[in-house]
Structures are given as C-alpha cells and as structure tokens.
Design an enzyme around this catalytic site. Structure first.
Site, PDB file in Angstrom:
ATOM      1  N   HIS A 121      22.178  -7.051 -18.815  1.00 27.22           N
ATOM      2  CA  HIS A 121      22.873  -6.041 -19.051  1.00 27.22           C
ATOM      3  C   HIS A 121      22.979  -5.380 -17.481  1.00 27.22           C
ATOM      4  O   HIS A 121      22.348  -5.435 -16.815  1.00 27.22           O
ATOM      5  CB  HIS A 121      21.844  -5.032 -19.884  1.00 27.22           C
ATOM      6  N   ASP A 198      13.348  -7.079 -19.219  1.00 28.45           N
ATOM      7  CA  ASP A 198      13.667  -6.171 -20.153  1.00 28.45           C
ATOM      8  C   ASP A 198      13.985  -6.325 -21.448  1.00 28.45           C
ATOM      9  O   ASP A 198      14.433  -7.120 -21.907  1.00 28.45           O
ATOM     10  CB  ASP A 198      15.634  -6.347 -19.500  1.00 28.45           C
TER      11      ASP A 198
HETATM   12  N1  7TS Z   1      19.214  -3.575 -21.326  1.00 24.09           N
HETATM   13  C1  7TS Z   1      19.494  -4.431 -22.692  1.00 24.09           C
HETATM   14  C2  7TS Z   1      19.560  -5.858 -22.820  1.00 24.09           C
HETATM   15  C3  7TS Z   1      20.336  -3.398 -23.444  1.00 24.09           C
HETATM   16  O1  7TS Z   1      21.026  -4.156 -24.793  1.00 24.09           O
HETATM   17  C4  7TS Z   1      20.531  -2.270 -23.239  1.00 24.09           C
HETATM   18  C5  7TS Z   1      21.432  -1.209 -23.979  1.00 24.09           C
HETATM   19  C6  7TS Z   1      20.111  -1.671 -21.916  1.00 24.09           C
HETATM   20  C7  7TS Z   1      19.284  -2.458 -21.214  1.00 24.09           C
HETATM   21  C8  7TS Z   1      20.135  -0.213 -21.691  1.00 24.09           C
HETATM   22  O2  7TS Z   1      19.386   0.543 -22.339  1.00 24.09           O
HETATM   23  P1  7TS Z   1      19.351   2.249 -22.435  1.00 24.09           P
HETATM   24  O3  7TS Z   1      18.731   2.428 -23.499  1.00 24.09           O
HETATM   25  O4  7TS Z   1      18.938   2.702 -21.179  1.00 24.09           O
HETATM   26  O5  7TS Z   1      21.089   2.451 -22.511  1.00 24.09           O
HETATM   27  N2  7TS Z   1      22.462  -2.045 -24.762  1.00 24.09           N
HETATM   28  C9  7TS Z   1      23.490  -1.559 -25.439  1.00 24.09           C
HETATM   29  C10 7TS Z   1      24.534  -2.084 -25.988  1.00 24.09           C
HETATM   30  O6  7TS Z   1      24.069  -3.328 -26.416  1.00 24.09           O
HETATM   31  N3  7TS Z   1      25.112  -1.413 -26.664  1.00 24.09           N
HETATM   32  O7  7TS Z   1      24.798  -0.087 -26.344  1.00 24.09           O
HETATM   33  C11 7TS Z   1      23.892  -0.216 -25.605  1.00 24.09           C
END
Ligand code: 7TS
Length: 404
Positions: A121, A198
């Site tokens: 991500h 992650d």
């Molecule tokens: N890492 C992964 C694998 C993720 O799926 C996400 C968010 C993040 C990090 C970031 O997380 P946050 O809570 O800090 O935003 N993924 C997604 C998604 O797949 N669609 O919207 C957010």
C-alpha cells in the site's frame, strides 16, 4: 455459525439503497461497526468523557482506566510482551510514518537499504521514499509473479548486510495475497535487518502472535477490525522503542520540561503526544473483544468458504479477469471486466445497492504491474453471505449486458 445473528450485530447492514437491500463488499476499505462498539463509544461520551493521564477527578480516572484497559486487551490479542510495546496512533499510516521518521532517522544512512514488496500500500512505500531522500538510503523492491505471489528467490538475493529494514504487507489489500511473513522475518533477521509488518488487512482475518513471529514492528488500524476510524496501533519491541527518539513533541510524552531541556516520558507514552483518540481507543478494545467472542477458528473457516464461493463464480464469468490469484489469499476479489472501466462498474453496482471499491486501491505499483488503470474489488467480511455474492454477480451480469 449463525450468520444472521452476526448480521444482527451490525445496524448499518439493515438498510435499502435504491429499493434494494444493501450489499456491503468494501470491507478492505473499512469494516462496519457492531452495536457493542457503537454502544461502548456512546457510553464513554455519555458517562465518562474526560481527558486521560492528568486529572485526579473521577471521570478522568474512569477514562484513563478504560483507555489503558484497551491497551491491555490489544496487547493480549497480538501477544505483545508488555503493554509498553503497544503505542496508539491514528492508524496504520501514522504507525509506519512514526517508525520511518523515528527509527529510520536514527538508524539509516547513505547506502543502507530498505526492502519492501511490489504489492505494498502507498503507506508502506511513500514514508520510506521520504526517508531515503532524507538519509541517502536506497529503496529496493521484491518482485512478484503474475498470480500476485512474491518471488522468494529474488527476495533471498536482495537481502544483504546492507538491508536495514524489511517492510512487508501481511495481506495485500489489492490482491488478497497472504505473504509468507514467518520465513521472510527469519531471513531478514539472519542479515540483521529489522522487520515492519503491515497488518492493516490481515489483523481482522487471521490470528497474529508478534512474539511467535518475532515481529519487530507490527502496525494495523482499528477501522478495518470493526473498530472506530482514526485509531490504530504500533506494536514494537521494547528495546527498539526505547532507543528511538519521540516522533512528536507535546503533552503526555514528557516527564519534565524546562526551556533548556526536556525529559521524555517512559514507554508507551513517549510516543503518544497530545490528547489521543480516547473514545476511539476504547472502541478499539471493544472491537477486539467482539472478534475474540466469535473466534478466529470460525472467522478463518467462514471467510475462506465465502472467498472460494466468490472465486468459483468469478472463474465461470465470461469477460471477467481476476487480478490476484495467489494460492494463499483471503477475502479479496479484485478483477477487471472486458470493455467496462472499473469506475463504471462501481457506479452500476452502486445502483444495485452493491458496494465495492473501484480504483488503484492506494497500490499504484500493483496496477502498473498488471497494466491496468484500476480494478474493481469486492472484499468480504464475517457478516457477508453467499446470497450477497450472488447479488454481486447478478449486478455484474447486468453491467456486462449494458456494455455488450
Ligand atoms: N496498508 C494496507 C495493506 C491497507 O490496506 C491500508 C488501507 C493501509 C495500509 C492504510 O491504512 P489506514 O487505516 O492508515 O488508512 N487500505 C485501504 C483500502 O484498501 N481501501 O481503502 C483503504
């Protein structure tokens, strides 16, 4: 397992859009919240609301106790050694930025290497790029194959004594791939690298034991685990956290301040500057208890049945190509359809009350790898049903007919 009983825990699921029952298949973006989490947050604001770690009055003591009880719940859930190792943050993104900025700023220099995978991500790419710019370190990428599985031979050959950190996603949000983190951690440790996992996607779908896996830094977000938005966690080994400078300065992270110098607070408070998301943390603890009450045996078994059911339909659907067909995967069905842009699919499906995500899923390098601008993604959770999968494919059939 009684799915209807679980569905009844989630008030938002019981509504119609455009005269049709809502089918919520965007769980990888965020999960819905059970009544117990909603009630816990509401109860906190109605009865206990107060700032933590500072007042001696009763409400402040109640708030502090509840906040710290959540820390213990989360420690136990991930089997961290000590609650000192559990740092509350705004979420996965902030947790990674904290490590990159604080650990990275202290430990990386010119020519050092950071190793990540092709399926990260953006939140596990960009902070490392920023760190490389600042320190002269170099970002290296573990390639993957057409199925969306990491090339483990390439990984082994990328590792060297220059590798200072491995950042790896446990479960890909764009592909569903579950990576072999246990073996990767062992190999990374063998060259002396520190490992950040992650767990944003994985944590709601499989048990994680940070001690058994020997994870140095584990990061995840409450909102993908039936908890509130704007709160997450960094679980780090105490020795690493002790040696790291604070990420942000401010209230609660200090023991003593003069204009000349500041003495920092002990773990975990050293990394929790300012008034945190108190209600969010308390709701997070409740969400964890909700997951524990169902149990991962049930969750894993049930979600795999659902994914298999959806995958079979996808394989038999003319004109649909799955993106991400790893042997080890969970809960994510990413795909493209001949002649229909994923964004159009998303819009057409919305009119059928089917909520999916269309886009690059904050994983643009994955899109570049498959040479697609975007994918449509259905992502499942414990409350989804076979009939909802049927509704998804009925809506996809409609979309295909419209564009035929
Ligand atoms: N890492 C992964 C694998 C993720 O799926 C996400 C968010 C993040 C990090 C970031 O997380 P946050 O809570 O800090 O935003 N993924 C997604 C998604 O797949 N669609 O919207 C957010």
């Amino acid at each position: 397992m009684n799915i209807e009983r679980i569905r009844n825990d989630f008030p938002v699921l019981h509504q119609e859009l455009y005269g049709k029952p809502l089918v919520y298949l965007d769980n990888a973006a965020t999960t819905q919240k059970p009544q117990c989490v909603i009630d816990r947050v509401r109860h906190y604001y109605e009865r206990d609301n107060s700032n933590i770690h500072r007042g001696v009055h009763t409400l402040s003591e109640r708030s502090t106790t509840a906040y710290e009880a959540s820390r213990e719940t989360i420690r136990a859930f991930f089997n961290a050694k000590s609650s000192k190792e559990v740092i509350f943050t705004r979420g996965t993104t902030e947790s990674i930025n904290l490590v990159a900025s604080s650990w990275g700023g202290e430990n990386l220099g010119k020519g050092d290497e950071i190793l990540i995978t092709h399926m990260e991500h953006h939140s596990n790419i960009v902070p490392w790029q920023m760190l490389c710019k600042r320190t002269g370190a170099v970002l290296k990428v573990i390639p993957m194959n057409e199925a969306g599985e990491l090339d483990m031979d390439a990984f082994a050959s990328l590792l060297s004594e220059r590798t200072k950190l491995l950042g790896v996603v446990q479960m890909s949000n764009a592909l569903g791939t579950i990576n072999p983190i246990q073996s990767m951690i062992q190999q990374a440790h063998a060259v002396g690298a520190v490992v950040l996992v992650d767990g944003a996607q994985a944590a709601a779908h499989m048990p994680v034991d940070v001690q058994a896996l020997d994870i140095d830094f584990y990061v995840t977000s409450a909102h993908k685990m039936y908890g509130p938005t704007g709160v997450g966690v960094l679980i780090g080994k105490q020795a690493l956290l002790e040696a790291m400078p604070p990420y942000q300065g401010g209230g609660d992270m200090i023991l003593m301040v003069t204009f000349e110098t500041t003495q920092y607070n002990d773990l975990p408070h050293k990394f929790e500057a300012g008034t945190p998301n108190i209600a969010g943390v308390i709701g997070f603890g409740e969400a964890i208890r909700y997951i524990q009450a169902i149990g991962f045996d049930t969750i894993v078994r049930r979600e795999q049945v659902l994914l298999n059911y959806a995958t079979e339909q996808a394989q038999n659907f003319d004109g649909l190509k799955q993106i991400g067909t790893a042997k080890e995967k969970a809960c994510v069905l990413s795909f493209v359809m001949d002649g229909v842009h994923p964004h159009d699919l998303g819009t057409i499906l919305d009119r059928e009350a089917v909520a999916i995500r269309a886009g690059h899923h904050c994983a643009m390098p994955v899109m570049q790898f498959y040479k697609v601008p975007a994918t449509a993604r259905a992502s499942f959770s414990i409350y989804n049903t076979e009939s909802e999968v049927d509704a998804l494919f009925a809506a996809l059939t409609k979309a295909r007919d419209m564009f035929a």
